[in-house]
Write an enzyme that holds these catalytic residues in place. Structure first.
Site, mmCIF file in Angstrom:
data_model
loop_
_atom_site.group_PDB
_atom_site.id
_atom_site.type_symbol
_atom_site.label_atom_id
_atom_site.label_comp_id
_atom_site.label_asym_id
_atom_site.label_seq_id
_atom_site.Cartn_x
_atom_site.Cartn_y
_atom_site.Cartn_z
ATOM 1 N N ILE A 24 -34.199 -20.021 4.398
ATOM 2 C CA ILE A 24 -34.707 -21.312 4.722
ATOM 3 C C ILE A 24 -33.959 -22.949 4.295
ATOM 4 O O ILE A 24 -33.699 -23.274 5.655
ATOM 5 C CB ILE A 24 -35.440 -21.300 3.648
ATOM 6 C CG1 ILE A 24 -36.871 -20.807 3.893
ATOM 7 C CG2 ILE A 24 -36.392 -23.230 2.999
ATOM 8 C CD1 ILE A 24 -38.238 -20.310 2.578
ATOM 9 N N SER A 146 -39.459 -24.896 -3.880
ATOM 10 C CA SER A 146 -40.726 -24.304 -4.934
ATOM 11 C C SER A 146 -41.066 -23.360 -3.830
ATOM 12 O O SER A 146 -40.893 -22.629 -3.319
ATOM 13 C CB SER A 146 -41.676 -25.267 -5.832
ATOM 14 O OG SER A 146 -42.634 -24.868 -6.718
ATOM 15 N N LYS A 164 -41.287 -21.000 -10.557
ATOM 16 C CA LYS A 164 -41.710 -22.408 -10.162
ATOM 17 C C LYS A 164 -42.795 -23.422 -10.264
ATOM 18 O O LYS A 164 -42.623 -24.325 -9.783
ATOM 19 C CB LYS A 164 -42.661 -21.286 -8.537
ATOM 20 C CG LYS A 164 -41.447 -20.518 -7.493
ATOM 21 C CD LYS A 164 -40.245 -21.198 -6.949
ATOM 22 C CE LYS A 164 -39.462 -20.521 -6.442
ATOM 23 N NZ LYS A 164 -38.441 -21.091 -5.727
#
Length: 275
Positions: A24, A146, A164
């Site tokens: 990501i 998160s 998280k």
């Protein structure tokens, strides 16, 4: 790549991204560079971080890789200082480094639990605290990566859920304390994302695992990397200038159905699957 943003949206800005060597965060780094930002990629592996930076430079972007473990504040601060020397004040800082593995709580060691908390939660704190003095005065963005586990308890993910959830509350707290500094703080909480190392670990049985995971997502698919990068870009752009102290889920509606399908899939991945 989506074309909903105008070209050069981040021209002249410096984006610093931890965990940007893969997955990501690498796609976010690529997207930000394509929109004109100079990108500092920080990771434990200099080879991986610089590899991502080299790929960005190969298509005309500005990027450089730096090595530091987010659990080591002093090493991280040193890497950030090098990035500041290379590209100037930091306009955008993304805390993306993360760790995960599948384990039932009763079988998880204290060290395993602590490792994920140290990488995810302490690493996010270290990232934001170390970059604070290097931020562009009066105008900067902090963005934490998160996950849906922050609000959705999930079997085999006690360590990640705890870490998280801590990140979400940290971002909300910093949004109160640092707003008067001109620092905007937000987080994104992805659900399953295709073509990432993390999901390969969480779906060890390939298509069988994926079918179980997708059964718990109303849109019946995982996100792709570009969709996550689009949200990060939006939140770090002027279009989101009044979004502050917010955690935005990007999960295809998964949190509306709950964690049971995903959690059951993870539990089953730990046990022999009938042939």
């Amino acid at each position: 790549m989506a074309d909903v943003f105008k070209d050069g949206l981040l021209h002249g800005q410096h984006a610093l991204i931890t965990g940007g060597g893969s997955g990501i965060n690498r796609r976010i780094a690529e997207r930000f560079a394509a929109q004109g930002a100079a990108v500092s990629i920080v990771g434990r592996s200099l080879e991986r971080a610089e590899g991502a930076a080299t790929a960005i430079r190969a298509v005309g972007g500005q990027a450089q890789g730096f090595a530091a473990d987010v659990r080591d504040f002093d090493a991280l601060a040193s890497a950030f200082s090098q990035a500041h020397a290379a590209f100037g004040p930091v306009d955008i800082c993304i805390a993306g480094a993360a760790g995960n593995f599948v384990a039932e709580a009763a079988n998880m060691s204290s060290n395993g639990f602590r490792t994920v908390v140290d990488i995810d939660l302490v690493g996010t704190w270290n990232t934001f605290r170390a970059v604070l003095a290097l931020l562009r005065e009066g105008r900067s963005n902090l963005l934490a990566v998160s996950a849906v586990q922050s609000v959705m308890p999930m079997a085999t993910q006690a360590h990640v859920c705890a870490a998280k959830a801590g990140i979400d509350m940290l971002v909300r707290t910093l949004s109160i304390e640092w707003a008067q500094r001109g620092v905007r703080c937000n987080a994104i909480a992805p659900g399953p994302v295709a073509d990432t190392e993390g999901m390969r670990r969480l779906a060890p049985e390939g298509d069988v695992s994926w079918a179980r995971v997708l059964a718990g997502i109303p849109m019946a698919r995982a996100a792709d990397l570009d969709e996550i990068a689009d949200l990060a870009l939006f939140l770090c752009s002027g279009a989101a200038r009044y979004i502050h102290g917010t955690v935005i889920a990007i999960d295809g509606g998964q949190t509306n159905l709950g964690s049971l399908p995903f959690g059951n899939a993870l539990l089953e991945s730990l046990r022999p699957y009938p042939s």
